[in-house]
Design an enzyme around this catalytic site. Structure first.
Site, short mmCIF file in Angstrom:
data_model
loop_
_atom_site.label_atom_id
_atom_site.label_comp_id
_atom_site.label_asym_id
_atom_site.label_seq_id
_atom_site.Cartn_x
_atom_site.Cartn_y
_atom_site.Cartn_z
N HIS A 1 0.87 -1.18 0.00
CA HIS A 1 0.00 0.00 0.00
C HIS A 1 0.90 1.23 0.00
O HIS A 1 1.53 1.56 1.01
CB HIS A 1 -0.95 -0.06 1.20
CG HIS A 1 -1.87 -1.23 1.10
ND1 HIS A 1 -3.06 -1.18 0.42
CD2 HIS A 1 -1.72 -2.51 1.51
CE1 HIS A 1 -3.63 -2.38 0.44
NE2 HIS A 1 -2.83 -3.20 1.09
N ARG B 1 -7.95 -4.84 3.05
CA ARG B 1 -7.36 -5.86 3.93
C ARG B 1 -8.29 -6.33 5.05
O ARG B 1 -7.96 -7.30 5.73
CB ARG B 1 -6.05 -5.34 4.52
CG ARG B 1 -5.00 -4.98 3.49
CD ARG B 1 -4.61 -6.17 2.62
NE ARG B 1 -3.55 -5.79 1.67
CZ ARG B 1 -2.97 -6.64 0.85
NH1 ARG B 1 -3.32 -7.92 0.83
NH2 ARG B 1 -2.03 -6.22 0.00
C1 LIG Z 1 -7.00 -10.00 -1.37
C2 LIG Z 1 -5.75 -9.49 -2.02
C3 LIG Z 1 -4.97 -10.35 -2.76
C4 LIG Z 1 -3.78 -9.91 -3.38
N1 LIG Z 1 -3.01 -10.77 -4.10
C5 LIG Z 1 -1.89 -10.35 -4.70
C6 LIG Z 1 -1.06 -11.22 -5.46
O1 LIG Z 1 -1.34 -12.40 -5.61
N2 LIG Z 1 0.07 -10.74 -6.02
C7 LIG Z 1 0.42 -9.42 -5.90
O2 LIG Z 1 1.45 -9.02 -6.44
N3 LIG Z 1 -0.32 -8.56 -5.18
C8 LIG Z 1 -1.47 -8.99 -4.58
N4 LIG Z 1 -2.23 -8.12 -3.85
C9 LIG Z 1 -1.75 -6.73 -3.68
C10 LIG Z 1 -2.47 -5.77 -4.65
O3 LIG Z 1 -2.19 -6.10 -6.00
C11 LIG Z 1 -2.04 -4.33 -4.37
O4 LIG Z 1 -0.66 -4.21 -4.59
C12 LIG Z 1 -2.32 -3.89 -2.96
O5 LIG Z 1 -3.63 -4.25 -2.58
C13 LIG Z 1 -2.16 -2.38 -2.85
O6 LIG Z 1 -3.22 -1.79 -3.54
P1 LIG Z 1 -3.08 -0.43 -4.30
O7 LIG Z 1 -2.01 -0.46 -5.33
O8 LIG Z 1 -4.48 -0.06 -4.73
O9 LIG Z 1 -2.65 0.51 -3.06
P2 LIG Z 1 -1.80 1.85 -3.05
O10 LIG Z 1 -0.46 1.64 -3.56
O11 LIG Z 1 -1.89 2.36 -1.64
O12 LIG Z 1 -2.57 2.80 -4.00
C14 LIG Z 1 -3.85 3.32 -3.65
C15 LIG Z 1 -4.51 3.82 -4.93
O13 LIG Z 1 -3.76 4.91 -5.45
C16 LIG Z 1 -3.73 4.82 -6.87
N5 LIG Z 1 -2.34 4.57 -7.30
C17 LIG Z 1 -1.29 4.22 -6.50
N6 LIG Z 1 -0.18 4.12 -7.22
C18 LIG Z 1 -0.51 4.38 -8.50
C19 LIG Z 1 0.22 4.40 -9.70
N7 LIG Z 1 1.52 4.13 -9.74
N8 LIG Z 1 -0.44 4.71 -10.83
C20 LIG Z 1 -1.75 4.99 -10.82
N9 LIG Z 1 -2.53 4.98 -9.70
C21 LIG Z 1 -1.90 4.68 -8.56
C22 LIG Z 1 -4.65 3.66 -7.26
O14 LIG Z 1 -5.96 4.14 -7.43
C23 LIG Z 1 -4.56 2.79 -6.04
O15 LIG Z 1 -5.66 1.90 -5.88
C24 LIG Z 1 -3.41 -8.54 -3.23
C25 LIG Z 1 -4.20 -7.67 -2.49
C26 LIG Z 1 -5.36 -8.13 -1.88
C27 LIG Z 1 -6.19 -7.17 -1.06
#
Ligand SMILES: Cc1cc2nc3c(=O)[nH]c(=O)nc-3n(C[C@H](O)[C@H](O)[C@H](O)COP(=O)(O)OP(=O)(O)OC[C@H]3O[C@@H](n4cnc5c(N)ncnc54)[C@H](O)[C@@H]3O)c2cc1C
Length: 251
Positions: free
Chosen positions: A97, A201
Site C-alpha cells: 500500500h 485488507r
Molecule cells: C485479497 C488481495 C490479494 C492480493 N493478491 C496479490 C497477489 O497475488 N500478487 C500481488 O502481487 N499482489 C497482490 N495483492 C496486492 C495488490 O495487488 C495491491 O498491490 C495492494 O492491494 C495495494 O493496492 P493499491 O495499489 O491499490 O494501493 P496503493 O499503492 O496504496 O494505492 C492506492 C490507490 O492509489 C492509486 N495509485 C497508487 N499508485 C498508483 C500508480 N503508480 N499509478 C496509478 N494509480 C496509482 C490507485 O488508485 C490505487 O488503488 C493482493 C491484495 C489483496 C487485497
C-alpha cells in the site's frame, strides 16, 4: 525461548494537532477531534464556507465529504501506528500500500534474530497438532539461523569492522527464517490512505492475519476519528472470523 504471538499489538503513536487560524474562524458544531477539524477546515477553505451555512456538525460535514467523493481533504490527517506481533508475511503484504503511507520496519540485517519471536498463523491457533508441527519447523529454522550466523562470522573473519561483519552474517543467515518471524513496523498513513488499505485488507478475501490486523487498526481509528471511519462496519463472516465492509468505496 521464543514467544508465539496470536494477536497483533497496536500502539497509536501520533494523531493530528490542529491550530485554527484566527483570521479564518470556522463555526464548529458538535463533537470532533483535531484530525477531523483539520479536514473540515481544509474542505471549507475550498469554498470559503467557514460560516457553516448548512449548520453541519463536523462529523456530518465529513460524512458528506465521503459521500461526494471529495476525499482529498482527508489526506491532511495523518495517524501513525506501531504494529508489533505481526509476521514478515503480513508486512510484505502491508507495504504494497503505497499512496499516502510511510513505513519503518525492524531490520533483519542489523538486528539479531537468534531470539526472534514468531506469529502463529490464525488458521492454526487452537489446533494442537498443527501447532506442534509448525512449532518444530520454526524452532529448527531458528536454530539453523544461530549456527549459520556463527559460521558466517568465521567466513567473514577478514572483515575488520565487526558491526559490518555481523550485518553481512545476519543478512545471509536470515534466508532460513520463516515468514512467520515476528517483526515490528511503524506505519504512518493519512485518513484517505488508511481507508483504502482497510477496505482491501479487512475484507473476506484478505489473508487471515492481515485481515485480523486490519480490523484491529480499524477499531483504533474508528475510536480516534469516527468522522473518517464510521462508515466501516465490522461483522462476523461465514468463516466465523471478523471482517469489515465499507460504506463509501475509495473516496
Ligand atoms: C485479497 C488481495 C490479494 C492480493 N493478491 C496479490 C497477489 O497475488 N500478487 C500481488 O502481487 N499482489 C497482490 N495483492 C496486492 C495488490 O495487488 C495491491 O498491490 C495492494 O492491494 C495495494 O493496492 P493499491 O495499489 O491499490 O494501493 P496503493 O499503492 O496504496 O494505492 C492506492 C490507490 O492509489 C492509486 N495509485 C497508487 N499508485 C498508483 C500508480 N503508480 N499509478 C496509478 N494509480 C496509482 C490507485 O488508485 C490505487 O488503488 C493482493 C491484495 C489483496 C487485497
Amino acid at each position: 525461548m521464543a514467544n508465539f504471538y496470536t494477536e497483533p499489538v497496536l500502539t497509536l503513536l501520533s494523531r493530528p494537532s490542529f491550530t485554527g487560524p484566527e483570521h479564518l474562524p470556522v463555526e464548529w458544531i458538535g463533537e470532533s477531534t483535531d484530525g477531523e477539524r483539520l479536514a473540515e477546515f481544509a474542505g471549507r477553505l475550498c469554498y470559503m464556507s467557514q460560516h457553516n451555512p448548512a449548520k453541519r456538525q463536523t462529523r456530518e460535514y465529513l460524512e458528506n465529504i465521503k459521500k461526494q467523493g471529495h476525499g482529498s481533504v482527508l489526506e491532511h490527517a495523518n495517524y501513525s501506528i506501531l504494529l508489533e506481533g505481526v509476521s514478515r508475511s503480513l508486512t510484505h503484504e502491508l507495504v504494497r500500500h503505497r499512496a499516502g503511507f510511510a513505513y519503518s520496519q525492524l531490520s533483519q540485517r542489523y538486528v539479531d534474530e537468534s531470539e526472534a519471536n514468531f506469529v502463529v498463523p490464525p488458521a492454526m491457533v487452537g489446533d494442537d497438532a498443527l501447532m506442534a508441527t509448525w512449532r518444530t519447523q520454526v524452532e529448527s529454522a531458528q536454530a539453523v539461523y544461530v549456527s549459520l550466523v556463527a559460521e558466517l562470522m568465521e567466513h567473514y573473519s577478514w572483515v575488520a569492522d565487526k558491526v559490518h561483519r555481523r550485518k553481512m552474517a545476519r543478512e545471509a543467515a536470515r534466508a532460513v527464517l520463516p515468514n512467520a518471524t515476528e517483526t515490528k513496523i511503524v506505519v504512518t498513513g493519512n485518513a484517505r490512505a488508511w481507508r483504502t488499505m482497510l477496505e482491501l485488507r479487512s475484507s473476506e478475501g484478505a489473508e487471515l492475519e492481515i485481515r485480523r490486523a486490519a480490523v484491529a487498526v480499524l477499531r483504533v481509528l474508528q475510536q480516534e476519528a469516527p468522522g473518517f471511519f464510521s462508515d466501516f462496519e465490522v461483522y462476523v463472516a461465514v468463516d466465523r472470523r471478523e471482517a469489515a465492509r465499507i460504506g463509501y468505496h475509495k473516496v
